[in-house]
Design an enzyme around this catalytic site. Structure first.
Site, PDB file in Angstrom:
ATOM      1  N   TYR A  18       8.233  -0.213  -0.848  1.00 20.55           N
ATOM      2  CA  TYR A  18       7.439  -0.564  -2.022  1.00 20.55           C
ATOM      3  C   TYR A  18       8.331  -0.680  -3.260  1.00 20.55           C
ATOM      4  CZ  TYR A  18       4.260   0.328  -5.955  1.00 20.55           C
ATOM      5  OH  TYR A  18       3.601   0.274  -7.151  1.00 20.55           O
ATOM      6  N   ARG A  38      -4.890  22.775 -14.239  1.00 21.64           N
ATOM      7  CA  ARG A  38      -3.600  22.219 -13.850  1.00 21.64           C
ATOM      8  C   ARG A  38      -3.007  23.020 -12.703  1.00 21.64           C
ATOM      9  NH1 ARG A  38      -0.520  23.644 -17.792  1.00 21.64           N
ATOM     10  NH2 ARG A  38       0.562  25.218 -16.565  1.00 21.64           N
ATOM     11  N   ASP A  91       6.595   7.661   4.315  1.00 19.81           N
ATOM     12  CA  ASP A  91       5.488   7.119   3.536  1.00 19.81           C
ATOM     13  C   ASP A  91       4.502   6.501   4.525  1.00 19.81           C
ATOM     14  OD1 ASP A  91       3.728   5.587   2.011  1.00 19.81           O
ATOM     15  OD2 ASP A  91       5.249   5.083   0.524  1.00 19.81           O
ATOM     16  N   LYS A  94      -4.909   4.006  -1.887  1.00 21.46           N
ATOM     17  CA  LYS A  94      -5.065   2.925  -0.928  1.00 21.46           C
ATOM     18  C   LYS A  94      -6.105   3.279   0.144  1.00 21.46           C
ATOM     19  CE  LYS A  94      -1.676   1.009  -3.293  1.00 21.46           C
ATOM     20  NZ  LYS A  94      -1.101   2.071  -4.121  1.00 21.46           N
TER      21      LYS A  94
END
Length: 381
Positions: free
Chosen positions: A102, A49, A175, A200
């Site tokens: 978005y 982590r 973004d 994406k």
């Protein structure tokens, strides 16, 4: 030596394995690491982590692609967005976000972060003078720009907004998911940070979910690194490896996505069933000149408004064969979606809702003639 984009995509953060010489770095599929003594870590790794070599390689690569100093990889794009906001803002702060962004971003900011005490203001960043006046009256801690926007493909002048943001002490986030770092470099245009859904175009094969933050600011990077570990929404080793694999062909894929989308847009503009095509590569697009200035090419995303209204849009979305009806975008395969009921359903009934006659198309890298025939057949039904 200053390496160009495609060379960085293949080599940054990806030296051959020092033990075996493997050209492709291995997947460090482990949760923990042996220590040589209390506080004596091998190469700084103790628990996945906190850090993992597979994630380190991806983060170095992402930073190199965006021209930044610090890169951070997350389990999803929204996890990256959430971490960035909570690392840098505090309850009571004001955040301006693209009105046409978005739906998941609006849901996160408007329904989750407002409960945390943020003031979230949807904003049209096309009018820079209006933005300057707005900030003079009500300062904002952060400006969140999406360009091109999802799904109406609006274009924001990053450099102009960056100038206004600096004048008023606001932290500018861009973004860059739709453009990818191959087509657009927001940090070089004055942005303070870049975010991605690496699911994406960066991953590019519809087989991994992820997100990223890239920035230069050392102090902000320390805060993000702390919260990345403390909250733990990190990408796993295999996800990091898959994303790196996709990155190697990012430039080649984006060239094909862009050329295919440009041809599809030109075809749809003249189709009698189409009311409007939203694509920055079209000369009559209101953001065409800005996009041409700040993007290498115009990308693989476009949206279409149908003359027949919602019924026609639904019929088209459900009639194609090569264009798969699915959420997401940016994969090698072409996808089609109905934003008002799919990706942007959370905005229904709000001022930001997407018109119900619009479909969104992610143009893949198939033979463009086949894609055009598929759309033509579906539109004729």
């Amino acid at each position: 030596m200053t390496l160009r984009f495609n060379t960085r995509a293949i080599h940054a953060g990806q030296e051959p394995d020092p033990i075996t010489g493997a050209v492709i770095p291995p997947i460090y599929q482990t949760s923990t690491f042996a220590q040589d003594g209390i506080g004596q870590l091998r190469s700084g790794y103790e628990y996945s982590r906190s850090a993992n070599p597979s994630r380190t390689a991806l983060q170095e690569n992402l930073a190199a692609l965006e021209g930044g100093t610090h890169g951070f990889s997350f389990a999803s794009g929204l996890a990256a967005e959430d971490t960035l906001v909570r690392a840098l803002l505090r309850p009571g702060d004001r955040l301006l976000v693209s009105s046409d962004a978005y739906g998941g971003t609006h849901r996160l900011f408007g329904q989750v972060h407002t409960e945390w005490g943020l003031e979230v203001v949807p904003t049209d960043f096309a009018d820079v003078d209006a933005l300057r006046d707005s900030l003079a009256q009500s300062p904002a801690a952060m400006i969140w720009v999406e360009t091109p926007t999802n799904p109406l493909m609006s274009v924001v002048d990053i450099a102009a907004v960056a100038t206004v943001a600096r004048e008023h002490g606001a932290f500018l986030v861009v973004d860059n998911t739709f453009a990818s770092p191959y087509l657009q470099q927001p940090l070089s245009l004055g942005a303070d940070a870049v975010v991605h859904s690496t699911t994406k175009y960066i991953g590019g094969h519809s087989d991994v979910v992820g997100g990223a933050i890239v920035l230069d600011d050392d102090e902000a990077a320390q805060k993000i690194a702390y919260l990345q570990n403390a909250a733990g929404a990190v990408s796993g080793p295999f996800d990091a490896w898959l994303t790196l694999r996709g990155i190697k062909t990012l430039g080649v894929r984006m060239d094909r996505h862009s050329s295919n989308a440009a041809q599809i847009a030109e075809y749809l503009v003249s189709h009698p069933a189409v009311e409007r095509v939203y694509y920055p590569g079209l000369p009559d697009h209101p953001g065409h000149e800005i996009a041409a200035k700040q993007m290498k090419s115009f990308g693989g995303m476009l949206s279409v408004a149908l003359r027949g209204g919602a019924a026609a849009a639904l019929k088209l979305a459900e009639s194609t064969e090569l264009f798969t009806l699915a959420e997401s975008l940016g994969g090698v395969e072409s996808l089609i979606g109905y934003p008002t009921e799919m990706t942007h359903a959370a905005l229904k009934g709000t001022p930001m809702e997407v018109p119900d006659n619009i479909i969104r198309i992610s143009v893949g890298i198939e033979d463009v003639e086949d894609l055009q025939e598929d759309l033509g057949k579906a539109l004729a039904n």
